[in-house]
Write a protein that holds these residues in place. Structure first.
Motif, PDB file in Angstrom:
ATOM      1  N   MET A 102       0.719  -1.103  -0.206  1.00 31.91           N
ATOM      2  CA  MET A 102       0.100  -0.060   0.037  1.00 31.91           C
ATOM      3  C   MET A 102       0.841   1.366  -0.014  1.00 31.91           C
ATOM      4  N   TYR A 103       0.286   2.064  -0.883  1.00 33.70           N
ATOM      5  CA  TYR A 103       1.352   3.558  -0.981  1.00 33.70           C
ATOM      6  C   TYR A 103       1.185   4.364   0.141  1.00 33.70           C
TER       7      TYR A 103
ATOM      8  N   ASP B 168       0.323  -3.071  -8.838  1.00 35.10           N
ATOM      9  CA  ASP B 168      -0.908  -2.411  -9.840  1.00 35.10           C
ATOM     10  C   ASP B 168      -0.628  -0.888  -9.835  1.00 35.10           C
ATOM     11  N   SER B 169      -0.697  -0.683 -11.287  1.00 37.29           N
ATOM     12  CA  SER B 169      -0.333   0.818 -11.462  1.00 37.29           C
ATOM     13  C   SER B 169      -1.660   1.731 -11.297  1.00 37.29           C
ATOM     14  N   SER B 170      -2.739   0.986 -11.258  1.00 36.21           N
ATOM     15  CA  SER B 170      -3.828   1.724 -11.048  1.00 36.21           C
ATOM     16  C   SER B 170      -4.056   2.259  -9.509  1.00 36.21           C
ATOM     17  N   ARG B 171      -3.776   1.048  -8.847  1.00 32.27           N
ATOM     18  CA  ARG B 171      -3.903   1.586  -7.392  1.00 32.27           C
ATOM     19  C   ARG B 171      -2.673   2.515  -6.930  1.00 32.27           C
ATOM     20  N   LEU B 172      -1.408   2.484  -7.425  1.00 35.27           N
ATOM     21  CA  LEU B 172      -0.633   3.370  -7.025  1.00 35.27           C
ATOM     22  C   LEU B 172      -0.881   4.594  -7.675  1.00 35.27           C
ATOM     23  N   ARG B 173      -1.358   4.842  -8.627  1.00 32.49           N
ATOM     24  CA  ARG B 173      -1.892   6.179  -9.178  1.00 32.49           C
ATOM     25  C   ARG B 173      -2.998   6.744  -8.212  1.00 32.49           C
ATOM     26  N   GLU B 174      -3.910   5.859  -7.670  1.00 32.47           N
ATOM     27  CA  GLU B 174      -4.969   6.588  -6.860  1.00 32.47           C
ATOM     28  C   GLU B 174      -4.121   7.217  -5.680  1.00 32.47           C
ATOM     29  N   GLY B 175      -3.123   6.219  -5.118  1.00 27.19           N
ATOM     30  CA  GLY B 175      -2.345   6.811  -3.935  1.00 27.19           C
ATOM     31  C   GLY B 175      -1.381   7.834  -4.259  1.00 27.19           C
TER      32      GLY B 175
END
Length: 113
Positions: free
Chosen positions: A1-2, A94-101
């Motif tokens: 988790m970011y 996962d790039s989409s979860r990282l992008r959200e963070g």
């Protein structure tokens, strides 16, 4: 988790670059390619605490990120003296979860594309 509190600002910018590059299918990438992406992102941003990252900033950030679950460091077998053995880096998350963070990170607001 970011968790932005567990990373330096340079690591967070570098991670943002890797997310953008992974989404554009431009990874794995070496430190010079990532530094170039960081320059592009920082120049396009309205206001950031830093205007650019040095080669050393990017290399240190990548070394720290390679010890996390976010980034995979790949070292080629050919380690010739002309630099062909430079490590390359790719997202290992996962790039989409990282992008959200990253988008929720107030210090990076407006930085990721």
């Amino acid at each position: 988790m970011y968790d932005p509190d567990s990373m330096t600002f340079a690591q967070r910018i570098t991670l943002c670059c890797l997310v953008d590059m992974a989404d554009a299918d431009r990874t794995p990438a070496d430190a010079a390619e990532i530094k170039s992406e960081a320059k592009r992102l920082l120049e396009a941003a309205d206001s950031q605490p830093v205007g650019s990252l040095s080669d050393a900033d990017v290399i240190r950030a990548l070394a720290g990120l390679a010890d996390t679950d976010f980034v995979d460091e790949q070292r080629p077998e050919d380690r010739s003296p002309v630099g062909k053995g430079r490590p390359q880096y790719a997202l290992d998350a996962d790039s989409s979860r990282l992008r959200e963070g990253l988008e929720a990170d107030e210090e990076l607001a407006g930085l990721s594309s």
